[in-house]
Design a protein around this motif. Structure first.
Motif, mmCIF file in Angstrom:
data_model
loop_
_atom_site.group_PDB
_atom_site.id
_atom_site.type_symbol
_atom_site.label_atom_id
_atom_site.label_comp_id
_atom_site.label_asym_id
_atom_site.label_seq_id
_atom_site.Cartn_x
_atom_site.Cartn_y
_atom_site.Cartn_z
ATOM 1 N N ALA A 180 0.686 -1.314 -0.109
ATOM 2 C CA ALA A 180 0.108 -0.137 -0.119
ATOM 3 C C ALA A 180 0.520 1.390 0.065
ATOM 4 O O ALA A 180 1.097 2.223 -0.396
ATOM 5 N N VAL A 181 1.940 1.267 0.761
ATOM 6 C CA VAL A 181 3.143 2.199 0.759
ATOM 7 C C VAL A 181 3.024 2.274 -0.597
ATOM 8 O O VAL A 181 3.382 3.431 -1.307
ATOM 9 N N GLY A 182 3.898 1.031 -1.845
ATOM 10 C CA GLY A 182 4.407 1.647 -2.788
ATOM 11 C C GLY A 182 3.041 2.461 -4.037
ATOM 12 O O GLY A 182 3.601 2.672 -4.155
ATOM 13 N N VAL A 183 2.027 1.683 -3.643
ATOM 14 C CA VAL A 183 1.194 1.904 -4.515
ATOM 15 C C VAL A 183 0.637 2.916 -4.374
ATOM 16 O O VAL A 183 0.586 3.514 -5.343
ATOM 17 N N ARG A 184 0.273 3.857 -2.989
ATOM 18 C CA ARG A 184 0.521 5.253 -2.728
ATOM 19 C C ARG A 184 1.247 5.792 -3.018
ATOM 20 O O ARG A 184 0.786 6.987 -3.997
ATOM 21 N N ALA A 185 2.552 6.060 -2.591
ATOM 22 C CA ALA A 185 3.458 6.927 -2.281
ATOM 23 C C ALA A 185 3.794 6.982 -4.782
ATOM 24 O O ALA A 185 3.509 8.008 -5.634
ATOM 25 N N LEU A 186 4.122 5.873 -4.962
ATOM 26 C CA LEU A 186 4.054 5.425 -6.753
ATOM 27 C C LEU A 186 3.301 6.596 -7.443
ATOM 28 O O LEU A 186 3.626 7.448 -8.342
ATOM 29 N N LEU A 231 5.167 12.530 2.319
ATOM 30 C CA LEU A 231 5.312 10.414 2.158
ATOM 31 C C LEU A 231 4.820 10.521 3.522
ATOM 32 O O LEU A 231 4.587 9.067 4.533
ATOM 33 N N ALA A 232 4.675 11.803 4.523
ATOM 34 C CA ALA A 232 4.688 11.578 6.167
ATOM 35 C C ALA A 232 3.033 10.944 6.281
ATOM 36 O O ALA A 232 3.005 10.362 7.427
ATOM 37 N N SER A 233 2.162 11.252 5.015
ATOM 38 C CA SER A 233 0.612 10.971 5.475
ATOM 39 C C SER A 233 0.633 9.545 5.152
ATOM 40 O O SER A 233 -0.687 8.667 5.553
ATOM 41 N N LEU A 234 1.655 8.809 4.820
ATOM 42 C CA LEU A 234 2.810 7.083 4.907
ATOM 43 C C LEU A 234 2.535 6.370 6.058
ATOM 44 O O LEU A 234 2.103 5.037 6.399
ATOM 45 N N LEU A 235 2.806 7.439 7.281
ATOM 46 C CA LEU A 235 3.144 6.871 8.659
ATOM 47 C C LEU A 235 2.721 6.072 9.374
ATOM 48 O O LEU A 235 2.572 5.033 9.959
ATOM 49 N N ASP A 236 0.819 6.106 9.078
ATOM 50 C CA ASP A 236 0.144 5.228 9.541
ATOM 51 C C ASP A 236 0.353 4.029 8.878
ATOM 52 O O ASP A 236 0.347 2.758 10.057
ATOM 53 N N LEU A 237 0.397 3.705 7.866
ATOM 54 C CA LEU A 237 0.467 2.817 7.161
ATOM 55 C C LEU A 237 2.025 2.105 8.020
ATOM 56 O O LEU A 237 1.935 0.733 8.050
ATOM 57 N N VAL A 238 2.601 2.616 7.868
ATOM 58 C CA VAL A 238 4.430 2.106 8.505
ATOM 59 C C VAL A 238 4.341 1.428 9.572
ATOM 60 O O VAL A 238 4.694 0.489 9.895
ATOM 61 N N ALA A 239 3.768 2.100 10.313
ATOM 62 C CA ALA A 239 3.174 2.497 12.365
ATOM 63 C C ALA A 239 2.543 0.655 12.303
ATOM 64 O O ALA A 239 2.963 -0.335 13.572
ATOM 65 N N GLY A 251 9.197 -4.334 6.201
ATOM 66 C CA GLY A 251 8.969 -4.467 4.812
ATOM 67 C C GLY A 251 8.751 -3.222 4.891
ATOM 68 O O GLY A 251 9.059 -2.401 4.119
ATOM 69 N N VAL A 252 7.837 -3.370 5.822
ATOM 70 C CA VAL A 252 6.901 -1.602 5.301
ATOM 71 C C VAL A 252 7.483 -0.655 5.040
ATOM 72 O O VAL A 252 7.860 0.238 4.817
ATOM 73 N N GLY A 253 8.929 -0.592 6.785
ATOM 74 C CA GLY A 253 10.045 0.443 6.598
ATOM 75 C C GLY A 253 10.730 0.827 5.758
ATOM 76 O O GLY A 253 10.914 2.013 5.304
ATOM 77 N N VAL A 254 11.432 -1.148 5.095
ATOM 78 C CA VAL A 254 12.672 -0.673 3.860
ATOM 79 C C VAL A 254 11.848 0.114 2.789
ATOM 80 O O VAL A 254 11.953 1.046 2.394
#
Length: 563
Positions: free
Chosen positions: A89-95, A219-227, A190-193
């Motif tokens: 999800a982090v990859g899809v959203r960021a890309l 990209l800070a908007s993705l930190l809930d997913l990273v956490a 893996g999500v952190g990487v």
């Protein structure tokens, strides 16, 4: 047998923390966990380790920047657990936010197994991607990466697992645990990487002037997913991971989270304003993991990448229903395992190996964890796969590195293990059903050699007695708001109490009223039907029980014994 121990508290560190303004209770707890100064508690984003220190990350960023600027198709190959789903999800959203044309593929655990196998590479090729990116897998996919490259794809591996003897020949390989990587934090999920790769990509695109004609994503908007992925994958919460988790929780508490996480909290009955690590690991995580265990993790990923709150809620409700199904299956398997364990003299064993033809392949990891916790033995649980094969999932205790143990078994008996992988605490393997007895014997031999008798006694590390002034809602909320997790454990206190009343709830939870001096406390021990003696020594967590709009302190007992 369980032994209650008390963590030592370095008094100098405790005093320095207090003098720096840290609450006295937290100062004691943090000092016992190795924190020596308030600087180590800084969870600002600027304190994150820089991405530049991660081997291979600049190459990965350049390849992805080329793909975006040249309009090439990117395909993410994800893992089917919570870490893999959030990384995807982090990859899809960021890309997508940076202008990339990206899609994803999740291998089916029952059909293609874990990771980028040659079969998954061929399946990916049917989507006609130019660039293939793995998340939370790939470091061991030597044959799969070779097949993807043969089929004409540029391959970028992002992973956090330990590598094998041979590294895949990817165009870029980003894994803090690969040989020669100087990145200080080896504990990233893996999500952190993947989050770090996206940070490096944004920096590369910024250098190329890409954002002169389009807005630059936050990209800070993705930190809930990273956490979420970091806590759910139970990686050690070193300082860098604590920053990621603290920042993600802060966004959730401010209601600045992705619609999928908001929806999952809603169906779990959790208040975002008071969200903590426990909610991520035990409320949201299992609901996402249930999709990968029983159905298709694509459902979980769709929940995390949609921006439509209504769709997110519909998917979250479906995930909640799947999780209820998972719990029912697990309960039946647990009952069957209990019967099998009655025939074992656990005291004479250093390991546990269990198999039943009826067990569900997607739930064996959970059962292995339950048995390991109950008996304090490294445990493997097996279910039937296809073509006479068994799929095994294992969980271990301190002192036995599970992947290393499997590696030794494989060397002692070449050909026995068809496939295996994992890390210190958890691992998986495949073998022929006819070879199960031999595996059980060899694994028991390794466990006996590696685990001294003292290691087979469960030790509960506690923080000792809780001061009387802190048995209140204010202290409970203070502890709830802090970041805890693997390697930085949540507070567990130990003290003696008189048992005033006790009764069973739902025939399986022991509800108690405890007394210490003149003070009385509500307490509960979940999944424990046996009664308590009149006076106990208990290991307990300070919890908040909310019922009909009223909040009260409750002691959650992890263990008790006669005082």
């Amino acid at each position: 047998m369980t032994r209650i121990a008390i963590r030592p508290v370095p008094q100098r560190a405790r005093l320095m923390l207090e003098q720096s303004g840290v609450h006295p209770l937290l100062a004691r707890l943090y000092a016992a966990r190795g924190i020596a100064s308030a600087d180590e508690l800084d969870t600002q984003l600027k304190s994150l380790l820089p991405p530049a220190g991660m081997k291979g990350i600049d190459t990965a960023a350049a390849l992805l920047a080329d793909a975006i600027t040249k309009g090439r198709r990117i395909l993410i190959v994800a893992d089917y657990d919570c870490d893999g789903a959030t990384a995807c999800a982090v990859g899809v959203r960021a890309l997508r936010a940076m202008g990339g044309a990206v899609d994803y593929l999740v291998p089916n655990r029952f059909e293609t197994g874990y990771g980028l196998s040659p079969e998954v590479a061929r399946l990916a090729a049917t989507r006609h991607p130019d660039v293939l990116v793995t998340v939370d897998n790939g470091i061991a996919s030597v044959a799969g990466v070779a097949e993807a490259k043969r089929l004409g794809m540029t391959v970028i591996v992002t992973d956090h697992h330990l590598p094998g003897n041979e590294l895949p020949a990817a165009d870029a390989l980003v894994d803090p645990n690969q040989p020669g990587c100087p990145f200080p934090s080896k504990a990233m999920a893996g999500v952190g990487v993947m989050f770090y790769v996206m940070l490096a990509l944004r920096a590369e695109l910024r250098r190329r002037g890409h954002f002169a004609v389009r807005s630059e994503p936050n990209l800070a908007s993705l930190l809930d997913l990273v956490a979420l992925g970091t806590v759910a994958d139970v990686v050690p919460l070193d300082r860098n991971n604590r920053i990621l988790v603290a920042q993600g929780l802060a966004r959730i508490r401010q209601r600045r989270m992705t619609p999928g996480i908001a929806a999952l909290l809603s169906v779990a009955g959790r208040d975002p304003l008071r969200a903590g690590s426990f909610d991520l690991g035990f409320a949201i995580g299992p609901r996402l993991n249930a999709a990968g265990r029983l159905a298709d993790m694509s459902l979980g990923i769709e929940c995390l990448i949609t921006d439509d709150p209504g769709r997110a809620l519909n998917i979250a409700q479906a995930l909640d229903a799947i999780n209820h199904e998972r719990r029912a299956i697990e309960a039946d398997m647990h009952d069957a395992a209990a019967l099998k364990l009655e025939d074992l003299d656990v005291a004479q064993r250093a390991s546990i190996t269990l198999f039943d033809p009826s067990w569900h392949q997607g739930v064996i990891g959970i059962l292995a964890g339950r048995v390991k916790e109950r008996l304090h033995r490294p445990t493997f649980v097996f279910a039937r796969g296809e073509d006479g094969e068994l799929k095994g999932s294992g969980r271990s205790i301190a002192g036995l590195h599970l992947r290393d143990a499997l590696d030794l078994v494989a060397k002692q008996r070449p050909g026995l293990l068809l496939r295996f992988g994992g890390h210190a605490a958890a691992a998986g393997l495949t073998l022929k059903e006819n070879d199960l007895a031999e595996f059980e014997m060899l694994f028991e031999r390794v466990a006996r050699a590696w685990l001294p008798p003292a290691a087979l006694t469960r030790t509960l590390e506690t923080d000792g007695p809780l001061e009387a002034a802190y048995f209140g809602l204010t202290s409970a909320r203070l502890l709830q708001e802090a970041v805890w997790g693997q390697g930085f454990p949540a507070p567990l206190f130990a003290d003696e109490f008189d048992v005033v009343q006790q009764r069973l709830l739902k025939d399986k939870h022991l509800k108690l009223t405890l007394q210490q001096g003149r003070a009385r406390f509500d307490a509960i021990r979940f999944n424990h039907a046996a009664g308590a003696p009149d006076r106990i020594r208990a290991a307990f967590r300070l919890d908040i029980n909310e019922w009909q709009g009223e909040a009260n302190v409750q002691l959650v007992l992890e263990h008790f014994e006669a005082a």
